[in-house]
Scaffold this motif. Structure first.
Motif, short mmCIF file in Angstrom:
data_model
loop_
_atom_site.label_atom_id
_atom_site.label_comp_id
_atom_site.label_asym_id
_atom_site.label_seq_id
_atom_site.Cartn_x
_atom_site.Cartn_y
_atom_site.Cartn_z
N VAL A 187 -37.62 74.93 1.69
CA VAL A 187 -37.97 76.48 2.16
C VAL A 187 -37.50 76.96 2.34
N VAL A 188 -36.12 76.00 3.69
CA VAL A 188 -35.37 76.66 4.27
C VAL A 188 -34.95 77.41 3.43
N ARG A 189 -34.10 77.68 3.06
CA ARG A 189 -33.34 78.22 1.90
C ARG A 189 -33.76 79.46 1.36
N ARG A 190 -34.97 79.51 0.88
CA ARG A 190 -35.84 80.34 0.30
C ARG A 190 -35.94 81.35 1.88
N ILE A 191 -36.23 80.86 2.63
CA ILE A 191 -36.34 81.16 4.48
C ILE A 191 -34.69 82.22 4.82
N LEU A 192 -33.81 81.63 4.28
CA LEU A 192 -32.50 81.87 4.54
C LEU A 192 -32.28 83.18 3.42
N LYS A 193 -32.60 82.69 3.03
CA LYS A 193 -32.57 84.02 1.30
C LYS A 193 -33.23 85.08 1.28
N LEU A 194 -34.55 85.17 2.26
CA LEU A 194 -35.10 86.33 2.75
C LEU A 194 -34.50 86.88 3.18
N VAL A 195 -33.94 86.37 5.03
CA VAL A 195 -33.27 87.16 5.66
C VAL A 195 -32.10 87.54 5.52
N ASP A 196 -31.23 87.08 4.58
CA ASP A 196 -30.14 87.74 4.00
C ASP A 196 -30.20 89.41 3.62
N VAL A 197 -31.37 89.06 2.57
CA VAL A 197 -31.97 89.95 1.89
C VAL A 197 -32.25 91.49 2.38
N ALA A 198 -32.63 90.21 3.37
CA ALA A 198 -34.07 91.82 4.65
C ALA A 198 -32.43 92.66 5.98
N MET A 199 -31.66 91.88 5.72
CA MET A 199 -30.25 91.97 6.71
C MET A 199 -29.29 92.79 6.02
N GLN A 200 -29.67 92.94 4.48
CA GLN A 200 -28.67 93.60 3.76
C GLN A 200 -29.24 94.44 3.37
N HIS A 201 -30.94 95.41 3.75
CA HIS A 201 -31.39 96.48 3.46
C HIS A 201 -31.31 97.10 4.48
N ARG A 202 -31.48 96.52 5.64
CA ARG A 202 -31.10 97.31 7.05
C ARG A 202 -29.80 97.64 7.66
N SER A 258 -20.58 90.36 9.94
CA SER A 258 -20.68 89.31 11.46
C SER A 258 -21.38 88.86 11.65
N LEU A 259 -22.79 90.30 12.35
CA LEU A 259 -24.17 89.55 12.52
C LEU A 259 -24.91 88.21 11.34
N ARG A 260 -24.88 88.98 10.41
CA ARG A 260 -25.95 88.12 9.38
C ARG A 260 -25.13 87.23 9.41
N SER A 261 -24.17 86.86 9.57
CA SER A 261 -23.48 84.98 8.92
C SER A 261 -23.13 84.36 10.90
N PHE A 262 -23.68 85.30 11.27
CA PHE A 262 -24.31 84.61 12.45
C PHE A 262 -25.13 84.00 12.70
N THR A 263 -26.20 84.91 12.03
CA THR A 263 -28.12 84.43 12.58
C THR A 263 -28.14 83.63 11.69
N ARG A 264 -27.93 83.47 10.42
CA ARG A 264 -27.36 82.48 9.38
C ARG A 264 -27.36 81.17 9.34
N ASN A 265 -25.91 81.19 10.54
CA ASN A 265 -25.99 80.01 11.04
C ASN A 265 -26.91 79.94 11.83
N THR A 266 -27.17 80.63 12.75
CA THR A 266 -28.74 79.90 14.05
C THR A 266 -30.18 79.90 13.54
N ILE A 267 -30.43 80.71 12.18
CA ILE A 267 -31.39 80.09 11.99
C ILE A 267 -31.58 78.57 10.88
N SER A 268 -30.92 77.70 10.48
CA SER A 268 -30.12 77.14 9.83
C SER A 268 -29.85 75.99 10.41
N THR A 269 -29.68 76.07 11.49
CA THR A 269 -29.86 74.53 12.24
C THR A 269 -30.85 74.35 12.98
N VAL A 270 -31.58 76.04 13.54
CA VAL A 270 -32.81 75.42 14.21
C VAL A 270 -33.95 74.75 13.20
N PHE A 271 -34.08 75.50 11.83
CA PHE A 271 -35.13 74.95 11.00
C PHE A 271 -34.49 74.03 10.34
#
Length: 303
Positions: free
Chosen positions: A67-82, A87-100
């Motif tokens: 589930v965490v991997r799926r969430i990270l993939k969805l976050v990556d897709v959302a940030m790419q579309h926006r 750099s912010l993608r990488s930092f956000t991804r690392n933070t979300i991965s750590t929290v979850f």
């Protein structure tokens, strides 16, 4: 009064043999009367329940990781579309991965029957103590946030900071990862780099290449200028506007130093710099120019 005297009498501390035999017989009787079938059934039941909890915890862990991997993939897709900065993608991804991941660990531990509330309290106290001892880690996290807000560099930029130069590969929670020209990986703490002087060579599309070439006194400067400009004009990577220039920069001790400046695209900088260094060395002597070197004249006087 009797009780006090009995306590003071050493003989009263010795248990008679008859009493010891009675206690031993009672213990043997209890062991003999144990319902081993019920005990075995109870142990088996508890073992099965513990095994079931372990299997459930493992299932939760692996499903949670998916589930965490799926969430990270969805976050990556959302940030790419926006079109979020990489750099912010990488930092956000690392933070979300750590929290979850921390939340998943708490759920798994709770499934195993551990009191999560007490565990969180102990973890909070430990975190406070560790945080006071490792205050630099919090500063590095804050430095990472400042880097993402101020954006002095991004992933893919070529920078020089803290005595290191290289291409930024990742901006993590606590450090920035750069790769040097000889493919070394350098980790620079975010707090150090956020408060340091940073040379970012990738912010502009164009970059000026500078050379310093020394020719001998007596050589024709105009001939040297014409030869150098002809070499640069023949290179399609060198821009015509701004045009290359050749100036006399200094009348040094043993040479006339020429400063050569040309503009190129950022990605062509090093190739142009090194290739023309070699070309100047090979071609300028063909035009009657020489490269002096420091030397000393010694005059001997005969007395």
């Amino acid at each position: 009064m009797w009780t006090f005297l009995a306590a003071e009498d050493p003989a009263s501390l010795i248990v008679p043999d008859s009493v010891q035999k009675a206690h031993f017989a009672e213990a043997v009787e209890k062991i003999a009367n144990i319902d081993y079938h019920a005990l075995l059934q109870s142990l088996l039941s508890e073992s099965v329940w513990i095994l079931i909890k372990i299997l459930i915890a493992l299932a939760i862990y692996f499903i949670g990781r998916w589930v965490v991997r799926r969430i990270l993939k969805l976050v990556d897709v959302a940030m790419q579309h926006r079109n979020v900065d990489i750099s912010l993608r990488s930092f956000t991804r690392n933070t979300i991965s750590t929290v979850f991941t921390l939340l998943l660990v708490l759920i798994v531990v709770s499934t195993l029957g551990v009191n999560v509330t007490s565990l969180i309290a102990v973890a909070s106290a430990a975190t406070l103590a560790i945080g006071m001892a490792l205050s630099g880690t919090a500063q590095n996290f804050a430095g990472g946030v400042m880097i993402l807000l101020m954006k002095p560099y991004r992933v893919g930029d070529y920078i020089s900071a803290q005595g290191q130069s290289g291409t930024v590969r990742d901006i993590k929670l606590f450090s920035t990862v750069i790769t040097t020209a000889d493919n070394q990986t350098i980790y620079i703490p975010n707090n150090s780099i956020a408060t340091a002087i940073i040379d970012n060579y990738s912010t502009a599309d164009l970059r000026r290449v500078d050379w310093t070439v020394g020719i001998s006194y007596g050589d024709d400067v105009d001939v040297a200028r014409k030869a150098v400009l002809a070499m640069l004009d023949a290179d399609s990577r060198v821009l015509k506007d701004p045009a290359p220039v050749v100036w006399v920069a200094a009348l040094a001790d043993s040479s006339v130093n020429l400063t050569i400046r040309a503009w190129v695209k950022n990605g062509d900088y090093w190739n142009v710099f090194f290739e023309h260094n070699e070309e100047f060395y090979k071609e300028l002597p063909k035009h009657g120019l020489s490269f002096p070197f420091p030397q000393m004249d010694v005059h001997m006087k005969k007395e």
